[in-house]
Motif scaffolding. Structure first.
Motif, short mmCIF file in Angstrom:
data_model
loop_
_atom_site.label_atom_id
_atom_site.label_comp_id
_atom_site.label_asym_id
_atom_site.label_seq_id
_atom_site.Cartn_x
_atom_site.Cartn_y
_atom_site.Cartn_z
N ALA A 740 70.79 -4.10 74.74
CA ALA A 740 70.04 -5.40 75.03
C ALA A 740 69.81 -5.43 76.56
O ALA A 740 68.76 -6.00 77.03
N TYR A 741 70.82 -4.88 77.43
CA TYR A 741 70.67 -4.82 78.85
C TYR A 741 69.33 -4.12 79.01
O TYR A 741 68.50 -4.70 80.00
N LEU A 744 66.18 -5.98 78.18
CA LEU A 744 65.92 -7.33 78.63
C LEU A 744 65.70 -7.20 80.27
O LEU A 744 64.79 -7.95 81.13
N VAL A 745 66.18 -6.17 80.73
CA VAL A 745 66.20 -5.86 82.35
C VAL A 745 65.69 -4.59 82.80
O VAL A 745 64.95 -4.60 83.73
N CYS A 830 62.53 -3.21 70.23
CA CYS A 830 62.92 -4.37 69.84
C CYS A 830 63.23 -4.62 68.44
O CYS A 830 64.29 -5.08 67.93
#
Length: 1099
Positions: A740-741, A744-745, A830
């Motif tokens: 997820a990190y 998203l980042v 995703c």
């Protein structure tokens, strides 16, 4: 000569039974119950046995009644059984009406005889008879001319063999039957009794029959104590007086009284050949029983040798009257030998008569000598061609026959016989390669049981378990073309083989009996459940499918009940029973077979769950809190403290003695305390490694070596499945957080990416791929091929989920490396994250609260698909109509899709844009739309049609009514039904799923990804380089032999017998209580004042 004429020239089939009916002639009216006995009793019994019925053959009295009954039964019977009952008339020539029609100087066959149909009795020949024998002694209009001829014919037939041309192994049984009769009938009865022909007399049918019944009763009366020994050898004076009085009372007008007395006394001396039937008290439905008892009594009078009674035994088997066989043939008077019961046993097996099979095995038939491999193959050769197993065996046989045709020598084409239903016919010894063999049975069982068991019957056939199918087919063809020595060998597990044979045919009672006789009751019942459930999936007939499912459920209940008895007796032996490797069932265990059969009820038992709990926690106490495990996982030195409680260690040999059977153990419940069955597994794993190394370097035995405390405690903690589980859960959460990190980042576009964090993620996924490869390669037993392992691996839904996640990740990884496909790769990543997250559902299935709810959710997903089917139909119907009514022309595909599918779907959730639907009230602004098709194709919005707005709104109302009210409530109702249905058995379903998860983590390496790569390297060195075999491939398998295995089987059999005895006692008590309640109600009714008052009123 006459009998040969009838069978050889007239074409009458040889009888299996001859019933000669005497009396009831003339114009005497038959009583109604006599007619019922002839119609429903005699003719029906004769039809089921293929009998001849001999009568006078005239259209009067008994002859007419029997002719009509034969005609009616032949009309109602099928074409195959139409000629089973042969009615033969034996009449005096001088008594036949219009007999001159039969006279032909030139001769004629068959003779022509014309009869005028009339409802009155006449002396014409009855045209319902198949054959007539006319006896001429020169007399005219007198009866009795055929008496001696008929008696001699009956005696001759009784010495002939049954079957075609007398090929049978027994003499044809002959029975005379007396109905009514005059005084002259005494001579006829006496004449047949002197030839040892048995008689059946209908009491109450007429004078002669009643007199003989009185003589039979007189023979049972005790003689006077004053009688001399000479009187006891023959009729006494007192008996002669009694007989004379009875004859004078029955036939008062007869002149030659003393002649009748002598005939009656002769009948009296042979009264043991006479059976009395009281038709007013006994029903016609039991007439076949009466016939069989009469024949049995006659044969027992001749000799008590078993060979003389084989004929009656075969009749009892054919009529399925085990009660008569028990009371008359197996009451201790006859000494039965194995040879006498062999053929009858085969008939009982083929014709599905389990009571006779039980009777034979209890009275001298040794199943070990009976069931050879040849006889087992013959049983499979005699399967019904309408059964499912016949089609399965036929398919396997055709494969081998095709190979046999290619291997047959070309120089002898005349020796080849065409294939004509090889399974339904006996084995053709001249061409054995074309007959069914045990190899076809083994292949069918492999298809049904899968890789749970090793192939059956490979040992007697001389085949290796790892042999490929084509190579095995060639070896079997060569074996069958040779001497085939395996055929004469006795079957190693006869009861288990017969149990499989019965289960494959879905014969419930026969299968239950063989299960009772076979050993390893729990595993046998689970195996039957597995085979039946697989067969039910292939069966197309609804009735047979339901019967298979019902029998499978019955076997699952039997396995559960027997296991309950075992668990009550001894917990430690029960644990051994679950993981014991069975030599009878191809090395399978109870846990493996229950998993394959999806026996959820069996897994819900406390004994199974207790074992799984012990294995789950390993050497740790099952009361350990989760937070202690997590703390020790992050701070390993804590395992050497008292933070976590471990079970006390004992010597390996003491553990084995506790788990298995000590010499002082009793078989009915003596138990040694067991601390952990997981100890056995670890002990076996250690011993295996030591044995593998000892073979290479002669080191000390494993029992003499003991790991230091540091390594031993480390192993106890990290090798427990619960530690592996929590480690994988924690690391999986970290994996999802890292994923997820990055999404998203830190998911940067090339050439700036991939970042170091991404490389860590890629390595992590690589270790997951390695673990999936390990799981797929170690799925199933060692006998399956790589492709079969892959097939088994793919069958699991969560393995499919893992493969989907890995493939999506690989696709996203490739696409994100290029700038032109970066966005597509990010979108795939995703979606892949969602798939990886869904994997948490399987992880939390082990939780007792969440597990059943996850099962309910899975069931509801199936309901959603049915809902979406109906919704899709209605949505398409409304969407297309709505789009066509609003717009006259709109060729833009993306807008058509949105307005036909997407917009109606949003209407369900309340997003109804009236300004887009109601063109009459919300008209288009000038210049914002166009009717020009060219402009519309270029992207300009088309104008809406105001004149159809009313119809659009009407359809909208109907659409919302159907979807929001009807379909949504239908979905809610389906969810409610599914929830209530699964909730009742949710705990059972969860316990079954828990075992699968436990097996998965028991077989996993102790380290979790990404550190699992270290375990993989260690396993590669151990398995490939050091050649140490794996224990965890077998999942909880113990192999015990010799005395310990024998004691375990005996103990299990005792528990099964206790269960069956308890069930039988409960059944008897319930029947007794039911009879008591019925009796008390009847007594209460009869003693009630209202009932007494009504009786008084009637008087």
């Amino acid at each position: 000569m006459v009998y040969t004429l009838m069978t050889a020239h007239w074409g009458l089939p040889s009888p299996n039974l001859v019933v000669s009916v005497e009396g009831g002639e003339g114009r005497e009216a038959l009583k109604p119950w006599v007619r019922e006995v002839l119609r429903q009793g005699l003719v029906r019994a004769a039809q089921s046995t293929g009998a001849w019925i001999l009568t006078g053959g005239l259209r009067e009295g008994v002859g007419r009644c029997l002719g009509e009954a034969v005609r009616d039964h032949q009309t109602a019977a099928s074409s195959l059984s139409q000629n089973k009952v042969i009615a033969v008339g034996v009449a005096p020539w001088g008594l036949v009406h219009n007999r001159q029609q039969l006279v032909n100087a030139q001769g004629s066959f068959p003779a022509r005889y014309y009869v005028q149909n009339t409802s009155q009795d006449s002396r014409c020949l009855d045209n319902n008879y198949q054959a007539f024998l006319l006896v001429d002694d020169g007399s005219v209009g007198r009866r009795g001319a055929e008496m001696h001829f008929r008696a001699n014919l009956e005696d001759y037939i009784s010495h002939q063999r049954t079957g075609i041309w007398g090929s049978g192994s027994i003499d044809i049984p002959v029975l005379c039957m007396l109905i009514s009769g005059e005084a002259s009938m005494l001579e006829r009865v006496d004449l047949s009794l002197r030839k040892a022909t048995p008689w059946l007399v209908l009491k109450g049918s007429g004078p002669a029959a009643d007199l003989i019944c009185e003589l039979v009763e007189l023979s049972t009366m005790p003689q006077s104590p004053t009688s001399s020994p000479a009187d006891k050898e023959g009729p006494s004076v007192e008996q002669r007086v009694r007989v004379r009085e009875r004859i004078r009372r029955v036939f008062p007008s007869e002149a030659d009284l003393e002649k009748l007395v002598d005939q009656a006394l002769s009948i009296f001396q042979n009264s043991d050949l006479i059976t009395v039937f009281n038709g007013e008290q006994e029903g016609a439905d039991d007439f076949d029983t009466v016939l069989l008892k009469a024949l049995v009594r006659a044969s027992k009078r001749v000799s008590s040798d078993a060979s003389v009674n084989i004929e009656e035994l075969k009749l009892a088997v054919a009529w399925n009257r085990v009660d008569i066989a028990k009371s008359e043939l197996f009451n201790g008077d006859i000494q039965w030998r194995y040879e006498d019961l062999e053929d009858s046993m085969t008939d009982a097996l083929v014709n599905d008569k389990p009571e006779f099979v039980r009777l034979f095995t209890e009275n001298g038939l040794n199943i070990l000598d009976y069931l050879t491999n040849r006889r087992l193959e013959s049983l499979y050769n005699r399967l019904s061609d309408s059964s499912l197993v016949y089609a399965l065996l036929q398919r396997k046989l055709n494969e081998r026959q095709g190979l046999a045709s290619n291997m047959a020598p070309a120089s002898a084409p005349e020796d080849r016989t065409p294939l004509k239903s090889p399974i339904s016919h006996p084995i053709n010894d001249s061409d054995p390669a074309r007959a069914l063999s045990l190899y076809e049975v083994s292949r069918v069982l492999w298809d049904l049981l899968g890789d749970v068991c090793q192939p059956f019957y490979f040992g007697p056939l001389g085949l290796d378990h790892g042999t490929s199918t084509r190579k095995a087919l060639k070896q079997m063809t060569k074996l069958l073309l040779g001497e085939s020595p395996y055929k004469e060998q006795c079957c190693l597990s006869p009861w288990a083989s017969l149990f499989i044979w019965a289960v494959l045919q879905n014969r419930s009672e026969m299968a239950i009996f063989f299960w009772q006789m076979a050993g390893e009751s729990v595993l046998s019942a689970l195996s039957g459940c597995k085979m039946l459930r697989e067969l039910s999936k292939m069966e197309t007939e609804t009735e047979s499918k339901l019967a298979m499912k019902e029998l499978a459920h019955r076997f699952e209940n039997l396995a559960h009940d027997v296991f309950s008895e075992c668990y009550k007796s001894s917990e430690s032996r029960t644990y051994t029973l679950l993981i014991r490797k069975s030599p009878v069932w191809g090395g399978a265990t109870c846990l493996q077979m229950a998993t394959a059969a999806e026996a959820r009820l069996f897994f819900s038992h406390d004994g199974v769950q207790s074992l799984l709990t012990q294995i789950w926690w390993g050497d740790m106490e099952d009361s350990t809190e989760v937070w202690k495990l997590v703390l020790a996982f992050f701070f390993p030195p804590l395992i050497y403290t008292n933070l976590i409680d471990f079970r006390e260690e004992e010597a390996d040999d003491q553990k084995m003695e506790e788990v298995f059977f000590q010499r002082g153990d009793s078989l009915d419940g003596g138990d040694a305390t067991v601390r952990s069955l997981a100890d056995i597994l670890h002990t076996n794993e250690d011993a295996e490694e030591y044995n593998a190394l000892r073979d290479k370097s002669k080191g000390p035995s494993p029992s003499s070596q003991k790991l230091p405390f540091v390594f031993q405690r480390w192993r106890q903690f990290w090798y427990a499945p619960v530690t592996s589980f929590f480690g994988n859960v924690l690391m999986y959460f970290l994996f999802l957080l890292l994923f997820a990190y990055i999404l998203l980042v830190d998911f940067k576009k090339p050439p700036k990416g991939p970042t170091p964090a991404e490389f860590v993620l890629y390595f992590w996924v690589f270790t997951l791929v390695c673990e999936e490869i390990r799981q797929s390669m170690y799925t199933g037993t060692t006998t399956v091929t790589v492709w079969q392992r892959m097939h088994l691996y793919i069958q699991d839904i969560w393995n499919k989920c893992d493969l989907t996640a890995i493939l999506l990740f690989s696709l996203g990884l490739v696409c994100r490396m290029f700038p032109w496909s970066y966005k597509f790769g990010r979108a795939v990543m995703c979606l892949d994250y969602m798939v990886f997250t869904m994997r948490l559902i399987h992880i939390f299935a082990v939780n007792k609260q969440l597990g059943p709810k996850i099962i309910i959710v899975g069931k509801m997903v199936k309901d959603v698909f049915f809902f979406l089917f109906f919704l899709g139909i209605w949505l398409m119907a409304y969407g297309v109509a709505n789009q066509a009514l609003i717009y006259n022309f709109d060729s833009r595909p993306e807008w058509i899709f949105r307005r036909v599918f997407y917009r109606p779907y949003l209407h369900i959730y309340g997003q109804v844009a009236l300004n887009e639907l109601d063109a009459e009230k919300y008209s288009d602004e000038p210049g914002s739309c166009t009717e020009n098709e060219t402009l519309i194709e270029n992207g300009i919005e088309p104008c809406r049609q105001a004149d159809t707005s009313w119809l659009v709104l009407t359809l909208l109302s109907i659409y919302l009514l159907v979807t929001n009210i009807l379909l949504v409530n239908l979905l809610i109702a389906m969810f409610s039904y599914t929830f209530s249905k699964v909730q009742e058995r949710g705990d059972i379903h969860w316990k079954f799923q828990r075992y699968k998860l436990l097996v998965e983590y028991h077989s996993r390496p102790c380290l979790a990804p990404p550190f699992i790569i270290i375990s993989h390297i260690h396993l590669f060195i151990k398995r490939k380089i050091r050649q140490v075999p794996s224990v965890k491939m077998g999942h909880f398998v113990l192999e015990i032999r010799g005395r310990k295995a024998s004691q375990l089987n005996t103990w299990e059999s005792i528990q099964k017998e206790n269960l069956l005895s308890m069930q039988s006692k409960r059944q008897r008590n319930s029947d007794t209580e039911r009879l008591k309640r019925t009796s008390s109600k009847s007594v209460g009714y009869l003693s009630s004042p209202s009932h007494s008052h009504s009786n008084c009123s009637n008087l």
